[in-house]
Scaffold this active site. Structure first.
Site, mmCIF file in Angstrom:
data_model
loop_
_atom_site.group_PDB
_atom_site.id
_atom_site.type_symbol
_atom_site.label_atom_id
_atom_site.label_comp_id
_atom_site.label_asym_id
_atom_site.label_seq_id
_atom_site.Cartn_x
_atom_site.Cartn_y
_atom_site.Cartn_z
ATOM 1 N N GLU A 1 0.955 -1.407 0.308
ATOM 2 C CA GLU A 1 0.018 0.665 0.210
ATOM 3 C C GLU A 1 0.488 0.916 -0.240
ATOM 4 O O GLU A 1 1.918 1.100 0.312
ATOM 5 C CB GLU A 1 -1.356 0.150 1.287
ATOM 6 C CG GLU A 1 -1.707 1.005 1.420
ATOM 7 C CD GLU A 1 -2.541 0.814 3.311
ATOM 8 O OE1 GLU A 1 -3.197 0.292 2.639
ATOM 9 O OE2 GLU A 1 -2.140 1.582 3.438
ATOM 10 N N TYR B 1 7.497 1.642 -7.985
ATOM 11 C CA TYR B 1 7.192 0.280 -7.450
ATOM 12 C C TYR B 1 6.260 -0.028 -9.134
ATOM 13 O O TYR B 1 7.026 -1.187 -9.143
ATOM 14 C CB TYR B 1 5.580 0.154 -7.196
ATOM 15 C CG TYR B 1 6.625 0.409 -5.337
ATOM 16 C CD1 TYR B 1 7.010 -0.530 -5.069
ATOM 17 C CD2 TYR B 1 5.385 1.807 -4.063
ATOM 18 C CE1 TYR B 1 7.599 0.080 -3.483
ATOM 19 C CE2 TYR B 1 5.740 1.420 -3.447
ATOM 20 C CZ TYR B 1 7.043 0.908 -2.576
ATOM 21 O OH TYR B 1 7.367 1.349 -1.192
#
Length: 163
Positions: free
Chosen positions: A123, A135
């Protein structure tokens, strides 16, 4: 010196040669973790990390100089069967923008594959553009947006990738 699994990757930065290592959970990692906690700016961060460090299935990777194992970057998460949840990937401010996080994640992916992990989840704050870029470059995709998830009203993005 704390116990680690064998040093796996070494990278050179402007200041020193660093090793990427996965810490063993045998009690000897406490000196590294105490050093990490001391570097955190906010007491709420220290409390959260201290709570995570007590979890039995927790995995910890560090990027640290070969000479002293003083962490420059750290990844913390937990696996359940074939899934892994990355709780935190953090680099100390003065060591950012040197590629530590991507090298750390790469080594973590390799280790998790060897452990039989098939998927990784995390998250991230929707306004943390640097982290999202990292990411995505590592293969993560958006799974879900959680509106107004954080106390300040910021959204959270749930990301995942196949290993």
């Amino acid at each position: 010196m704390p116990s680690t699994k064998q040093p796996i990757t070494a990278i050179t930065t402007e200041a020193s040669t660093l090793r990427i290592a996965r810490l063993k959970r045998d009690g000897s990692e406490s000196a590294v973790l105490k050093s990490w906690l001391a570097q955190l700016e906010h007491s709420s961060d220290r409390q959260l990390f201290a709570k995570w460090f007590r979890l039995p299935q927790l995995s910890i990777w560090i990027a640290a100089p070969l000479a002293d194992l003083e962490p420059r970057a750290l990844a913390v998460g937990r696996s359940t069967a074939e899934e892994y949840e990355l709780y935190q990937l953090m680099t100390i401010d003065q060591y950012r923008r040197q590629g530590l996080a991507s090298v750390l994640l790469g080594q973590m992916f390799d280790d998790l594959r060897k452990d039989g992990v098939k998927q990784l989840f995390l998250e991230v704050r929707a306004d943390n553009h640097a982290a999202i870029k990292l990411y995505r470059s590592m293969g993560f995709e958006l799974l879900q947006t959680r509106p107004a998830y954080y106390p300040d009203g910021a959204d959270a993005l749930n990301l995942g990738c196949d290993l």
